[in-house]
Design an enzyme around this catalytic site. Sequence first.
Site, PDB file in Angstrom:
ATOM      1  N   ASP A  36       0.867  -1.168   0.000  1.00 44.03           N
ATOM      2  CA  ASP A  36       0.000   0.000   0.000  1.00 44.03           C
ATOM      3  C   ASP A  36       0.913   1.230   0.000  1.00 44.03           C
ATOM      4  OD1 ASP A  36      -2.455   1.535   0.366  1.00 44.03           O
ATOM      5  OD2 ASP A  36      -1.794   1.808   2.432  1.00 44.03           O
ATOM      6  N   ASP A  82      -0.110   5.175   0.831  1.00 41.44           N
ATOM      7  CA  ASP A  82      -0.288   6.213   1.848  1.00 41.44           C
ATOM      8  C   ASP A  82      -0.262   5.637   3.256  1.00 41.44           C
ATOM      9  OD1 ASP A  82      -0.578   7.891  -0.290  1.00 41.44           O
ATOM     10  OD2 ASP A  82      -2.755   8.017  -0.163  1.00 41.44           O
TER      11      ASP A  82
END
Length: 224
Positions: free
Chosen positions: A8, A10
């Site tokens: 992932d 952020d």
Amino acid sequence: MLQIALFDLDHTLIPFDTGLAWTDFLIARGVFDDAVRVTYLDHCRQYAAGTLDIREMQRANVGALREVPPADVARWIDDFREHLRPRVPAATRALVDGHCARGDLCAIVTATPRFLAEPLAALFEVPHLLASESAVDARGHRTGEVEGEPCYRAHKIDHVQRWLAARGHSLQTVGRSWFYSDSANDLPLLQVVSDPVAVAPDARLRAHALAQGWPVIDPSPHCG
């Protein structure tokens, strides 16, 4: 046997939100006003609560660029990449580099629009990026609509499976598969890889990870 490492973006590879950083970047240049930031932060609160309509978020944020010439956006993206370069944490860069050095097939898997995630994929030197695709109109301007399914929640599995299928594989046929994430919104993909890892997780993901015995990484607040 093929091994994959998925990340992932952020609050996982980076300790901030790409969309908010982009919004602040354009506010500083007089492109957006503070109202755009207020709207974006409201969407962030919805994301944390698990109630976000990702399409509505992108209509508001990406749609604000509807009348901006594509050449201007491209120039801003180049400047944005250099603006973010010093904010890439050494610890997560080393994590990615370690997987790449072992020969693992690496990809960033993010709900962030591709055009905003690409500068960070380049900074991390991650060769593959699975992201939400922004629709453009006949002029090449971004409309704010998402093209196809957003790379968000359970749809992240679909994006990963299509990416692997193009290489003759699936999540079921690879060897080990890692996915690193901070958010309970990513539980669908975390639950189908062989090695889920929670990174600076939100409260819901932390509780789930501890209950399942998953590794939890809490980066130093001084990293990056």
